[in-house]
Structure formats: C-alpha cells, structure tokens
Design an enzyme around this catalytic site. Sequence first.
Site, PDB file in Angstrom:
ATOM      1  N   ARG A   1      -6.832  -0.121   7.361  1.00  0.00           N
ATOM      2  CA  ARG A   1      -7.160  -0.499   9.078  1.00  0.00           C
ATOM      3  C   ARG A   1      -5.254  -0.650   8.930  1.00  0.00           C
ATOM      4  NH1 ARG A   1      -9.930  -4.744  13.192  1.00  0.00           N
ATOM      5  NH2 ARG A   1      -7.861  -3.666  14.324  1.00  0.00           N
TER       6      ARG A   1
ATOM      7  N   CYS B   1      -3.216   5.196   3.268  1.00  0.00           N
ATOM      8  CA  CYS B   1      -4.003   3.979   1.859  1.00  0.00           C
ATOM      9  C   CYS B   1      -4.943   3.898   3.688  1.00  0.00           C
ATOM     10  CB  CYS B   1      -2.973   3.075   2.032  1.00  0.00           C
ATOM     11  SG  CYS B   1      -4.296   1.123   2.106  1.00  0.00           S
TER      12      CYS B   1
ATOM     13  N   CYS C   1      -5.872   1.336  -2.069  1.00  0.00           N
ATOM     14  CA  CYS C   1      -5.719   2.866  -2.285  1.00  0.00           C
ATOM     15  C   CYS C   1      -4.670   2.846  -3.732  1.00  0.00           C
ATOM     16  CB  CYS C   1      -4.075   2.788  -1.364  1.00  0.00           C
ATOM     17  SG  CYS C   1      -2.988   1.930  -1.457  1.00  0.00           S
TER      18      CYS C   1
ATOM     19  N   CYS D   1       0.703  -1.005   0.311  1.00  0.00           N
ATOM     20  CA  CYS D   1       0.349   0.257  -0.037  1.00  0.00           C
ATOM     21  C   CYS D   1       1.006   0.764  -0.017  1.00  0.00           C
ATOM     22  CB  CYS D   1      -0.820   0.205   1.280  1.00  0.00           C
ATOM     23  SG  CYS D   1      -1.905  -1.564   2.163  1.00  0.00           S
TER      24      CYS D   1
ATOM     25  N   CYS E   1      -2.862  -3.184  -3.331  1.00  0.00           N
ATOM     26  CA  CYS E   1      -4.016  -3.357  -2.633  1.00  0.00           C
ATOM     27  C   CYS E   1      -5.106  -2.514  -4.110  1.00  0.00           C
ATOM     28  CB  CYS E   1      -3.995  -1.973  -1.471  1.00  0.00           C
ATOM     29  SG  CYS E   1      -4.859  -1.061  -0.561  1.00  0.00           S
TER      30      CYS E   1
END
Length: 351
Positions: free
Chosen positions: A40, A37, A67, A33, A64
């Site tokens: 979590r 991003c 993102c 990411c 990802c």
Amino acid sequence: MVNETLLWNAVSNRDAHWDGAFVYAVPSTRVYCRPTCPSRRPRRAGVSFFATTAAARAAGFRACRRCHPDKPPSLPPGVERVRRACAAIAANPEASPTLAALSRLVGTGPHHLLRTFKQLLGVSPREYRDACRIGALKAGLRNGHGVAAATYDAGYGSGSRVYEQSPSMLGMTPASYARGGKGATVGYVVVASPLGRLLVAGTTRGVCAVKIGASDRALEADLRAEFPNARVDRADRRLAGWVATIVASLERGAPDPRLPLDVRATAFQRRVWRELQRIPRGATASYGEVARRVGRPSAARAVARACATNPIAIVVPCHRVVRGNGELGGYHWGVDRKRRLLEEEAKASGA
C-alpha cells in the site's frame, strides 16, 4: 534536475522504468522499497528517496520483505544497462564520467545508451548525475552537516555555484533549505472558481503553485508539506492581481494568463511546460506530439510525467495534452475538470 515530485510520481504509478534507479523509504515503518513495490502506498509526507539501497541502509532503513529491493530486478537488456549506469553514477556523484566511459561500463554504444536513458527516464545521464548531487546536498543539509560541508561532499567544486542555482534546485538558498525552509516566505490565497476551490501561491519572484480542489484545508496542507518550517501565510492583498488574472482566464474567450513564475523543475520539464503554453485555447496535442516538438520524439512517457508534475495548473495548461487516440488521459486535479476546461475552450474558439 530530477526532483522528488518526479520520483514520487514514479512510486505512485509503480513505474517499472524507474525500478533499480532509486528506492524510497517510509519513516513510520523504517522500510525501503523499490518503486514497483505492491504494498500500500504511504503518505507523501516524510517519504525519503535514495539513489542506492546502501544509502537507504546507512540512513537506518531495512529492506522490504515484499519487493526485495536488494535483489537485482529481472529487466530487459536496455533497462538493465540504464540501471547499471544509474548505479555507477549514484555511487560517485561527485565524479563526471563521460558518456563514452559509461557506455563501455555497461557494454553498449554511447548514442544507444543516451537514447535509452532519455527514453526510459526522461533525462540524460548528466541530468541524472546532477539529481544525485542535489539529493546528496539535500541529505547533507537535512542531517546538519553545514552548508559548506554538504556542498563539497555532494561534489560541487564551488559554493557560489550552488547559491546561484539554488532557486531552481531547492526553491531557496541552501542555508534556508537546511532549516526546513525557515526564512523562506510563500504567500497564498484560496478563492472560489468555476472549477472549485483554487489556491494560488507565490514568492517575491513569481507564482510557485496553482492547485484546484474541494477543501481549503487540504489545499493548504499540500502547500506546506515539503517545507514545514517555511513561513507560509495568507497574502490576499499581495497576490490579488495574479489571482484575478488566473480566475479571469477561466472565463469563455479569455486569454491565457502570462505571469512571472518561480518553480523548481528539470530542464526537460521546463521545455515541456513552455511548449504547453504554446498550445492555443481550443486545441489539444498528444503526448507524442509534444515530445516531438521538444526534440525528444521517443519521450512521450516522460512528457506525461512532466504534465503530471506540473505545479501550476491553468497557467501551464497541461489539460490540453491528451492521448494519441484522442482520449483525455489523466489530470492531477481530476478528469472531470480536464473535460470541462477543454469543452469551454473549444466552445469559445468555435472548434
């Protein structure tokens, strides 16, 4: 050197200034990411950092879907130029491009690029290149390429230079780092203090960590996180003098502790931390003031990051740095502890 703690801090804060400068990868999901991003945040343990998305893919991670790190971010011109300069450096860290060559590549002047680079990332292009080399060295050592191969693949022309710099780069020799810290010895003590449980850790060279918390187990786990194969043992007797000095410094009117240190840090972090040790008890300075004192008046955000990544609480008094409007700002060990420290120091000094 830009160390992994600094990059993790950028991830934790979703710092847009670092978007495009690196990606982070999570082993449990095999996904990489960008720092901003919205997903979590993962646990710190096991997270890897890569200067380019290509390097993350080569290591077996996928992009990802939230993102989209493979897509170019929509950034202001200055940030975009720094991103492109970072990409050029990361693509060939063994090279040593001049500032003039980099500025021609991204379409701006050398002084403007240097100023923007430092303002956004808190380091110079040369320091960023050094960080890329160190990242390549770490990756090679972790992947079992051997010390000699990893050293030269990372762009170091001399193995002796790496061994000379290894205490500040890795905290140990390259061979020891390649074994996950095997062979390195860190002693620690956990004691009670006016601020809660206090962990003090050190090597034969000096204090390497001072942490504050509520749980002995959590403090010990945090200490072991980066080098799981290092020898990390209780050392109550060996560290007794250092611990006593640090705990005594929390008493009203006591002097600041002055102890030998053994910490990994960038040149900029070291300048900031030395400046923090010059702030007298009972006084505070703003992030902007510290930035001016270290000769980087536009680097207030970088100073804040240096404070956030300070591994030696109390010994390096990052609690004495506040926001320009007088508000306390953040503190890794809790704002309540920061307030209490400042109040006690102010009472003792009559401020």
